[in-house]
Scaffold this motif. Structure first.
Motif, PDB file in Angstrom:
ATOM      1  N   GLU A 154     -20.240   4.319 -17.591  1.00  0.00           N
ATOM      2  CA  GLU A 154     -20.449   3.956 -16.481  1.00  0.00           C
ATOM      3  C   GLU A 154     -19.139   3.212 -15.965  1.00  0.00           C
ATOM      4  O   GLU A 154     -18.786   3.380 -14.808  1.00  0.00           O
ATOM      5  CB  GLU A 154     -21.641   2.978 -16.497  1.00  0.00           C
ATOM      6  CG  GLU A 154     -22.138   2.425 -15.120  1.00  0.00           C
ATOM      7  CD  GLU A 154     -23.573   1.769 -15.254  1.00  0.00           C
ATOM      8  OE1 GLU A 154     -24.207   1.622 -14.250  1.00  0.00           O
ATOM      9  OE2 GLU A 154     -23.836   1.258 -16.396  1.00  0.00           O
ATOM     10  N   PHE A 155     -18.274   2.449 -16.891  1.00  0.00           N
ATOM     11  CA  PHE A 155     -17.436   1.885 -16.483  1.00  0.00           C
ATOM     12  C   PHE A 155     -16.206   3.067 -16.148  1.00  0.00           C
ATOM     13  O   PHE A 155     -15.540   2.870 -14.823  1.00  0.00           O
ATOM     14  CB  PHE A 155     -16.615   1.063 -17.494  1.00  0.00           C
ATOM     15  CG  PHE A 155     -15.419   0.384 -17.301  1.00  0.00           C
ATOM     16  CD1 PHE A 155     -15.261  -0.830 -16.586  1.00  0.00           C
ATOM     17  CD2 PHE A 155     -14.049   1.002 -17.529  1.00  0.00           C
ATOM     18  CE1 PHE A 155     -14.036  -1.337 -16.298  1.00  0.00           C
ATOM     19  CE2 PHE A 155     -13.059   0.670 -17.293  1.00  0.00           C
ATOM     20  CZ  PHE A 155     -12.813  -0.730 -16.593  1.00  0.00           C
ATOM     21  N   GLU A 204     -29.118  -8.597 -19.924  1.00  0.00           N
ATOM     22  CA  GLU A 204     -30.132  -7.647 -19.418  1.00  0.00           C
ATOM     23  C   GLU A 204     -31.342  -7.970 -20.099  1.00  0.00           C
ATOM     24  O   GLU A 204     -31.481  -8.767 -20.835  1.00  0.00           O
ATOM     25  CB  GLU A 204     -29.594  -6.232 -20.166  1.00  0.00           C
ATOM     26  CG  GLU A 204     -28.398  -5.474 -19.521  1.00  0.00           C
ATOM     27  CD  GLU A 204     -27.829  -4.309 -20.004  1.00  0.00           C
ATOM     28  OE1 GLU A 204     -28.678  -3.876 -20.960  1.00  0.00           O
ATOM     29  OE2 GLU A 204     -26.585  -4.245 -19.864  1.00  0.00           O
ATOM     30  N   GLU A 228     -21.818  -3.323 -13.773  1.00  0.00           N
ATOM     31  CA  GLU A 228     -22.908  -3.215 -14.511  1.00  0.00           C
ATOM     32  C   GLU A 228     -22.512  -2.728 -16.096  1.00  0.00           C
ATOM     33  O   GLU A 228     -23.010  -3.312 -16.989  1.00  0.00           O
ATOM     34  CB  GLU A 228     -23.892  -2.202 -13.968  1.00  0.00           C
ATOM     35  CG  GLU A 228     -24.660  -2.354 -12.656  1.00  0.00           C
ATOM     36  CD  GLU A 228     -25.731  -3.296 -12.960  1.00  0.00           C
ATOM     37  OE1 GLU A 228     -26.337  -3.303 -14.170  1.00  0.00           O
ATOM     38  OE2 GLU A 228     -26.128  -4.091 -12.099  1.00  0.00           O
ATOM     39  N   ALA A 229     -21.449  -2.084 -16.083  1.00  0.00           N
ATOM     40  CA  ALA A 229     -20.880  -1.839 -17.182  1.00  0.00           C
ATOM     41  C   ALA A 229     -20.183  -2.914 -18.332  1.00  0.00           C
ATOM     42  O   ALA A 229     -20.433  -3.065 -19.511  1.00  0.00           O
ATOM     43  CB  ALA A 229     -19.757  -0.690 -17.221  1.00  0.00           C
ATOM     44  N   LEU A 230     -19.578  -3.974 -17.222  1.00  0.00           N
ATOM     45  CA  LEU A 230     -19.334  -5.256 -18.038  1.00  0.00           C
ATOM     46  C   LEU A 230     -19.951  -6.365 -18.117  1.00  0.00           C
ATOM     47  O   LEU A 230     -20.010  -7.409 -18.889  1.00  0.00           O
ATOM     48  CB  LEU A 230     -17.816  -5.705 -17.231  1.00  0.00           C
ATOM     49  CG  LEU A 230     -16.801  -4.702 -16.990  1.00  0.00           C
ATOM     50  CD1 LEU A 230     -15.676  -5.164 -16.190  1.00  0.00           C
ATOM     51  CD2 LEU A 230     -16.327  -4.211 -18.443  1.00  0.00           C
ATOM     52  N   LYS A 231     -21.424  -6.217 -17.802  1.00  0.00           N
ATOM     53  CA  LYS A 231     -22.342  -7.201 -17.785  1.00  0.00           C
ATOM     54  C   LYS A 231     -22.756  -7.181 -19.385  1.00  0.00           C
ATOM     55  O   LYS A 231     -23.097  -6.282 -19.893  1.00  0.00           O
ATOM     56  CB  LYS A 231     -23.646  -6.752 -16.869  1.00  0.00           C
ATOM     57  CG  LYS A 231     -24.490  -7.816 -17.029  1.00  0.00           C
ATOM     58  CD  LYS A 231     -25.629  -7.780 -15.844  1.00  0.00           C
ATOM     59  CE  LYS A 231     -26.425  -6.301 -15.954  1.00  0.00           C
ATOM     60  NZ  LYS A 231     -27.409  -6.175 -14.998  1.00  0.00           N
ATOM     61  N   ARG A 282     -24.749   1.483 -26.422  1.00  0.00           N
ATOM     62  CA  ARG A 282     -23.553   1.292 -26.370  1.00  0.00           C
ATOM     63  C   ARG A 282     -22.578   2.029 -25.592  1.00  0.00           C
ATOM     64  O   ARG A 282     -22.059   1.446 -24.798  1.00  0.00           O
ATOM     65  CB  ARG A 282     -23.030   0.659 -27.637  1.00  0.00           C
ATOM     66  CG  ARG A 282     -21.634  -0.021 -27.334  1.00  0.00           C
ATOM     67  CD  ARG A 282     -21.308  -0.918 -28.534  1.00  0.00           C
ATOM     68  NE  ARG A 282     -20.952  -2.186 -27.853  1.00  0.00           N
ATOM     69  CZ  ARG A 282     -20.736  -3.250 -28.522  1.00  0.00           C
ATOM     70  NH1 ARG A 282     -21.224  -3.483 -29.596  1.00  0.00           N
ATOM     71  NH2 ARG A 282     -20.341  -4.351 -27.721  1.00  0.00           N
ATOM     72  N   ALA A 325     -25.692   6.847 -18.653  1.00  0.00           N
ATOM     73  CA  ALA A 325     -25.707   5.564 -19.260  1.00  0.00           C
ATOM     74  C   ALA A 325     -27.260   5.209 -19.512  1.00  0.00           C
ATOM     75  O   ALA A 325     -27.619   4.796 -20.313  1.00  0.00           O
ATOM     76  CB  ALA A 325     -25.087   4.568 -18.412  1.00  0.00           C
ATOM     77  N   ASP A 374     -23.829   6.897 -14.250  1.00  0.00           N
ATOM     78  CA  ASP A 374     -24.966   5.885 -14.285  1.00  0.00           C
ATOM     79  C   ASP A 374     -26.221   6.534 -14.850  1.00  0.00           C
ATOM     80  O   ASP A 374     -26.890   5.886 -15.529  1.00  0.00           O
ATOM     81  CB  ASP A 374     -25.150   5.047 -12.970  1.00  0.00           C
ATOM     82  CG  ASP A 374     -25.480   6.154 -11.896  1.00  0.00           C
ATOM     83  OD1 ASP A 374     -24.944   7.265 -12.176  1.00  0.00           O
ATOM     84  OD2 ASP A 374     -25.727   5.698 -10.689  1.00  0.00           O
ATOM     85  N   LYS A 397     -22.352   2.236 -21.613  1.00  0.00           N
ATOM     86  CA  LYS A 397     -21.639   1.441 -20.814  1.00  0.00           C
ATOM     87  C   LYS A 397     -20.144   1.844 -20.546  1.00  0.00           C
ATOM     88  O   LYS A 397     -19.657   1.484 -19.397  1.00  0.00           O
ATOM     89  CB  LYS A 397     -21.559   0.066 -21.312  1.00  0.00           C
ATOM     90  CG  LYS A 397     -23.143  -0.703 -21.312  1.00  0.00           C
ATOM     91  CD  LYS A 397     -22.958  -1.992 -20.671  1.00  0.00           C
ATOM     92  CE  LYS A 397     -24.439  -2.673 -20.548  1.00  0.00           C
ATOM     93  NZ  LYS A 397     -24.743  -3.033 -19.326  1.00  0.00           N
ATOM     94  N   ALA A 422     -24.704  -7.699 -22.812  1.00  0.00           N
ATOM     95  CA  ALA A 422     -25.932  -7.175 -22.945  1.00  0.00           C
ATOM     96  C   ALA A 422     -26.880  -8.260 -23.304  1.00  0.00           C
ATOM     97  O   ALA A 422     -28.151  -7.911 -22.886  1.00  0.00           O
ATOM     98  CB  ALA A 422     -25.855  -6.614 -24.491  1.00  0.00           C
TER      99      ALA A 422
END
Length: 190
Positions: free
Chosen positions: A166-167, A94, A86-89, A160, A19, A16, A163, A91
């Motif tokens: 983070e995933f 945000e 958070e990674a799949l949220k 990009r 990221a 994180d 993310k 863009a």
């Protein structure tokens, strides 16, 4: 914990921050020296927070000794799940309207924000009787390296890539929590 498990945990706790560093690098375009400074701030804070969590966990360890592996599993799973979310949220979800925060206090705030999960993991590690000093140093060093690299990558390729990291970190934390649970239940040996 085995050295392999410590390495997985360190990488997972650092993703994180990585990221965030990629995003900050994309918006601030840091030079090498600034990237190293940011890495140092993130690394020190990321090393301190599991120590805080571990201390709090020790205070409660006697009360929860019979379910400590379930707590570690739950904390790692929750942190990993949040990282995946958070990674799949998308863009556009945000806050793109806010200007990028800059300056040392913004950097410290970002480092603290990305290290809260390490405090939760520290609580779980207290229940497991893990060597927190080795783990905290490993997490701090790994975060320093990955944040420095992330700042420079962000400068070159944009936000990009962060993310995806983070995933992967979230999946690794869930897997580590599952392995800890399976080991304590006698189903799997780490």
């Amino acid at each position: 914990m085995t050295p392999g498990a410590i390495a997985v945990l360190s990488l997972s706790m650092s993703t994180d921050a990585f990221a965030a560093a990629v995003g900050r690098g994309a918006s601030h375009r840091p030079d090498w020296r600034s990237a190293v400074k940011a890495g140092a701030v993130f690394g020190v804070i990321e090393a301190i927070t599991p120590l805080i969590g571990w201390t709090l966990g020790l205070l409660a360890a006697g009360l929860v000794e019979q379910v400590d592996h379930w707590i570690a599993f739950g904390l790692l799973g929750a942190v990993g799940g949040k990282m995946i979310w958070e990674a799949l949220k998308p863009a556009e979800a945000e806050d793109d309207a806010a200007p990028p925060r800059s300056g040392p206090w913004a950097l410290i705030a970002m480092a603290i924000g990305t290290s809260i999960d390490a405090a939760a993991v520290g609580v779980g590690l207290a229940f497991l009787g893990a060597n927190i000093w080795v783990i905290a140093l490993s997490i701090g060093f790994t975060t320093f390296v990955l944040t420095t690299i992330g700042m420079l990558i962000g400068r070159a390729v944009g936000a990009r890539f962060g993310k995806a990291a983070e995933f992967v970190g979230g999946v690794a934390l869930i897997a580590l929590g599952t392995l800890i649970l399976l080991e304590h239940l006698g189903i799997w040996a780490l």
